[in-house]
Design an enzyme around this catalytic site. Structure first.
Site, PDB file in Angstrom:
ATOM      1  N   LYS A   1       0.865  -1.189   0.000  1.00 50.19           N
ATOM      2  CA  LYS A   1       0.000   0.000   0.000  1.00 50.19           C
ATOM      3  C   LYS A   1       0.898   1.235   0.000  1.00 50.19           C
ATOM      4  O   LYS A   1       1.394   1.650   1.040  1.00 50.19           O
ATOM      5  CB  LYS A   1      -0.885  -0.014   1.254  1.00 50.19           C
ATOM      6  CG  LYS A   1      -2.224   0.689   1.086  1.00 50.19           C
ATOM      7  CD  LYS A   1      -2.137   2.176   0.794  1.00 50.19           C
ATOM      8  CE  LYS A   1      -2.024   3.039   2.029  1.00 50.19           C
ATOM      9  NZ  LYS A   1      -1.819   4.462   1.705  1.00 50.19           N
TER      10      LYS A   1
ATOM     11  N   GLU B   1       8.586   0.838  11.494  1.00 53.08           N
ATOM     12  CA  GLU B   1       9.677   1.813  11.300  1.00 53.08           C
ATOM     13  C   GLU B   1       9.033   3.184  11.448  1.00 53.08           C
ATOM     14  O   GLU B   1       8.303   3.623  10.556  1.00 53.08           O
ATOM     15  CB  GLU B   1      10.289   1.664   9.907  1.00 53.08           C
ATOM     16  CG  GLU B   1      10.929   0.306   9.632  1.00 53.08           C
ATOM     17  CD  GLU B   1      12.208   0.074  10.389  1.00 53.08           C
ATOM     18  OE1 GLU B   1      12.670   0.999  11.092  1.00 53.08           O
ATOM     19  OE2 GLU B   1      12.746  -1.042  10.295  1.00 53.08           O
TER      20      GLU B   1
ATOM     21  N   GLU C   1       9.081  15.520  16.439  1.00 56.26           N
ATOM     22  CA  GLU C   1       9.558  15.332  15.070  1.00 56.26           C
ATOM     23  C   GLU C   1       8.869  16.357  14.166  1.00 56.26           C
ATOM     24  O   GLU C   1       7.636  16.420  14.135  1.00 56.26           O
ATOM     25  CB  GLU C   1       9.231  13.922  14.583  1.00 56.26           C
ATOM     26  CG  GLU C   1       9.743  13.658  13.181  1.00 56.26           C
ATOM     27  CD  GLU C   1       9.349  12.288  12.643  1.00 56.26           C
ATOM     28  OE1 GLU C   1       8.159  11.945  12.710  1.00 56.26           O
ATOM     29  OE2 GLU C   1      10.244  11.582  12.157  1.00 56.26           O
TER      30      GLU C   1
HETATM   31  P1  NAD Z   1       1.687   8.221   7.940  1.00 54.75           P
HETATM   32  O1  NAD Z   1       1.740   7.364   9.145  1.00 54.75           O
HETATM   33  O2  NAD Z   1       0.701   9.307   7.885  1.00 54.75           O
HETATM   34  O3  NAD Z   1       1.386   7.310   6.647  1.00 54.75           O
HETATM   35  C1  NAD Z   1       2.167   6.158   6.349  1.00 54.75           C
HETATM   36  C2  NAD Z   1       1.310   5.197   5.534  1.00 54.75           C
HETATM   37  O4  NAD Z   1       0.239   4.733   6.359  1.00 54.75           O
HETATM   38  C3  NAD Z   1       0.658   5.829   4.305  1.00 54.75           C
HETATM   39  O5  NAD Z   1       0.671   4.894   3.254  1.00 54.75           O
HETATM   40  C4  NAD Z   1      -0.771   6.085   4.773  1.00 54.75           C
HETATM   41  O6  NAD Z   1      -1.733   6.117   3.736  1.00 54.75           O
HETATM   42  C5  NAD Z   1      -1.002   4.880   5.676  1.00 54.75           C
HETATM   43  N1  NAD Z   1      -2.069   5.069   6.656  1.00 54.75           N
HETATM   44  C6  NAD Z   1      -2.608   6.236   7.118  1.00 54.75           C
HETATM   45  N2  NAD Z   1      -3.554   5.972   8.048  1.00 54.75           N
HETATM   46  C7  NAD Z   1      -3.611   4.624   8.174  1.00 54.75           C
HETATM   47  C8  NAD Z   1      -4.373   3.746   8.991  1.00 54.75           C
HETATM   48  N3  NAD Z   1      -5.272   4.212   9.846  1.00 54.75           N
HETATM   49  N4  NAD Z   1      -4.137   2.424   8.904  1.00 54.75           N
HETATM   50  C9  NAD Z   1      -3.197   1.936   8.059  1.00 54.75           C
HETATM   51  N5  NAD Z   1      -2.452   2.722   7.241  1.00 54.75           N
HETATM   52  C10 NAD Z   1      -2.661   4.049   7.292  1.00 54.75           C
HETATM   53  O7  NAD Z   1       3.172   8.741   7.710  1.00 54.75           O
HETATM   54  P2  NAD Z   1       3.716   9.694   6.549  1.00 54.75           P
HETATM   55  O8  NAD Z   1       3.281  11.089   6.810  1.00 54.75           O
HETATM   56  O9  NAD Z   1       3.398   9.090   5.217  1.00 54.75           O
HETATM   57  O10 NAD Z   1       5.309   9.553   6.754  1.00 54.75           O
HETATM   58  C11 NAD Z   1       6.014  10.317   7.674  1.00 54.75           C
HETATM   59  C12 NAD Z   1       6.360   9.509   8.903  1.00 54.75           C
HETATM   60  O11 NAD Z   1       7.010   8.303   8.536  1.00 54.75           O
HETATM   61  C13 NAD Z   1       7.328  10.238   9.811  1.00 54.75           C
HETATM   62  O12 NAD Z   1       6.930  10.113  11.155  1.00 54.75           O
HETATM   63  C14 NAD Z   1       8.643   9.502   9.574  1.00 54.75           C
HETATM   64  O13 NAD Z   1       9.556   9.597  10.637  1.00 54.75           O
HETATM   65  C15 NAD Z   1       8.173   8.119   9.342  1.00 54.75           C
HETATM   66  N6  NAD Z   1       9.194   7.351   8.608  1.00 54.75           N
HETATM   67  C16 NAD Z   1       9.938   6.417   9.280  1.00 54.75           C
HETATM   68  C17 NAD Z   1      10.944   5.715   8.623  1.00 54.75           C
HETATM   69  C18 NAD Z   1      11.812   4.709   9.361  1.00 54.75           C
HETATM   70  O14 NAD Z   1      12.505   3.943   8.695  1.00 54.75           O
HETATM   71  N7  NAD Z   1      11.826   4.668  10.690  1.00 54.75           N
HETATM   72  C19 NAD Z   1      11.184   5.959   7.273  1.00 54.75           C
HETATM   73  C20 NAD Z   1      10.411   6.893   6.616  1.00 54.75           C
HETATM   74  C21 NAD Z   1       9.408   7.597   7.289  1.00 54.75           C
END
Ligand code: NAD
Length: 477
Positions: free
Chosen positions: A175, A249, A380
């Site tokens: 996804k 992650e 963050e």
């Molecule tokens: P997000 O959590 O908003 O979204 C991540 C994914 O989850 C997207 O595909 C989104 O559509 C999906 N999603 C949203 N709501 C959901 C739900 N209720 N159930 C299941 N899936 C759902 O994060 P973002 O804004 O896309 O990314 C930024 C975040 O990701 C930051 O906090 C960053 O630190 C983290 N990140 C971590 C790593 C790592 O390796 N630790 C790497 C990259 C990004």
């Protein structure tokens, strides 16, 4: 564009209600749109992966390795198109987009290599102290896995999950993020080109509804999630409901520690790379600078000057060092932190503003002497916003660095390598760089401690996270 979802080896139109607008962040303007998948299509994708599992799991590891090498080669052949879509949809400068391609290629190549070695690891005897029995170990695919990823390094983050999962013999449903729904379609096109068996790789795009339908689906054996802590926590709840494993992650608020004995220019290069790469939209951004008192006076003004001089602009039309933020939501969020900084009266040496032009641009920003209870020090931000504090002793630096609910990465800059190693040992994080930019190698692990997540990707640990260990014990009597 009319058939953006890849289910059971077919490209299908979205049947969901959400329309995903795909933006060029440098112009804050959408250049295409697509309809999200429906909850029913998520179900179809999981069923397709379930049907494909027995044959894929039983396939020869050499065959799986062949497909993975095919992915690496096909990504390489699509290099220019993939660079273009990352510049257009993420706002990445060309040199950064290129590195992402190399990373994805290296990941598929590496797991092809590990897949080839899997046959030799199968049925290994276990030395037993007790007489009269023999035992051996089997490493088996964990099953059908759901992969949910964010938008900041879409091609790479997906590669880090797809490649080890397929190598282990798992089938997957990916996804992608709604912010970057195009680039991972490439993996579906490559699967077609390689005649990957139908259902081994499925891709369903959409927002939280689609992610939620996947993470709560009863047909998964594991979920691997990269994203925010808020959503990660929800994903973990669903995993608990089904008693199944989850890899998370999540976010970070990492420290870069600079000691007196550093070359100032070199340290500035590492500091800027740690906060301005990908416009600071990195889980691993070293967004807290700890600088030793003896060098702070020389370093901080020069750092501020270097940040002010950075070329920020549209990577499609200019030679830039930093592009825009990738989404309107992210731009607004960073803007809110600038407002909080003003309310908190933080001392701003560079930036502190969004840029007054079309597109989601913000200035590389440096706040100094930031109190440890400031929201900017603790939370963050996910933008090019650096908060600095001075320290005297090694112990103080370690205590400040570890004083965070996150624990993803850290960087230590010092000419005294013994000291740097001591600090690396004391830091509560998953990865430490010493005198380096954030070079990531497929052979080393990726993942955090504390609030930064659960589990590890990359290296053999990444493969192991998609394997189930089975022992067979036989009575010899
Ligand atoms: P997000 O959590 O908003 O979204 C991540 C994914 O989850 C997207 O595909 C989104 O559509 C999906 N999603 C949203 N709501 C959901 C739900 N209720 N159930 C299941 N899936 C759902 O994060 P973002 O804004 O896309 O990314 C930024 C975040 O990701 C930051 O906090 C960053 O630190 C983290 N990140 C971590 C790593 C790592 O390796 N630790 C790497 C990259 C990004």
């Amino acid at each position: 564009m009319n058939t953006p979802h890849y289910i059971g080896g077919h490209w299908v139109a979205g049947e969901g209600t959400d329309i995903l607008s795909v933006f060029d962040p440098s112009r804050a303007h959408p250049f295409t749109e697509l309809r999200a998948a429906s909850v029913g299509q998520v179900d179809q994708a999981v069923n397709a992966a379930r049907q494909a599992l027995p044959a894929w799991k039983a396939s020869a590891t050499g065959e799986r390795a062949g497909y993975l090498r095919g992915f690496a080669e096909s990504i390489s052949r699509r290099r220019e198109a993939l660079i273009d879509v990352q510049m257009r949809n993420n706002g990445k400068p060309r040199h950064e987009a290129e590195i992402d391609i190399d990373d994805a290629i290296a990941t598929f190549g590496y797991y092809a290599h590990l897949a080839e070695g899997l046959a030799d690891q199968q049925n290994r005897p276990v030395a037993l102290a007790a007489p009269g029995f023999s035992a051996h170990t089997r490493l088996e695919a964990i099953g059908v896995v759901g992969l949910i990823v964010p938008w900041n390094f879409p091609l790479v983050t997906s590669a880090w999950k797809i490649a080890p999962a397929l190598a282990a013999g798992c089938t997957v449903v990916l996804k992608p993020s709604e912010v970057t729904p195009l680039i991972e379609q490439t993996y579906g096109h490559i699967a077609d080109e390689l005649d990957l068996p139908a259902g081994v790789l499925n891709i369903v795009g959409g927002k939280a509804t689609v992610g939620g339908a996947l993470s709560t689906h009863a047909g998964l054996d594991k979920l691997s999630f990269t994203g925010s802590n808020t959503v990660g926590s929800q994903v973990m709840h669903s995993a608990a409901d089904h008693c199944r494993p989850v890899t998370l992650e999540l976010g970070g608020k990492s420290a870069i520690i600079v000691f007196d004995d550093c070359d100032v220019d070199q340290a500035i290069e590492w500091i800027i790379a740690g906060i301005c790469w990908n416009a600071g939209q990195m889980c691993s951004a070293t967004s807290r600078l700890l600088v030793q008192n003896g060098i702070a006076g020389a370093l901080l003004p020069r750092l501020a000057e270097a940040m002010k001089k950075m070329r920020v602009g549209n990577p499609l039309t200019e030679e830039v060092e930093m592009g825009p933020l990738s989404s309107d939501a992210q731009w607004r969020k960073v803007g809110e932190y600038f407002a909080i900084a003003q309310e908190e009266n933080l001392n701003c040496l560079a930036g502190g503003t969004t840029l007054d032009r079309q597109g989601w641009f913000v200035a590389p920003t440096l706040y100094v002497d930031v109190p440890t209870d400031s929201r900017l020090w603790v939370e963050e931000i996910f933008g090019p916003v650096l908060c600095a504090r001075r320290f005297d002793s090694e112990a103080e630096a370690i205590a400040l660095a570890n004083d965070s609910r996150f624990g993803l990465v850290a960087t230590v800059a010092s000419a005294d390598l013994q000291r740097a190693e001591r600090i690396a040992e004391a830091l509560e994080v998953g990865h430490v760089w010493i005198n380096s930019i954030q070079a990531v190698f497929v052979e080393t692990s990726w993942g955090g401690t504390k609030g930064s997540g659960i589990g590890r990707e990359l290296g053999p640990w990444g493969l192991a996270s998609y394997q189930s260990v089975k022992h067979v014990t036989r009575c010899l009597g």
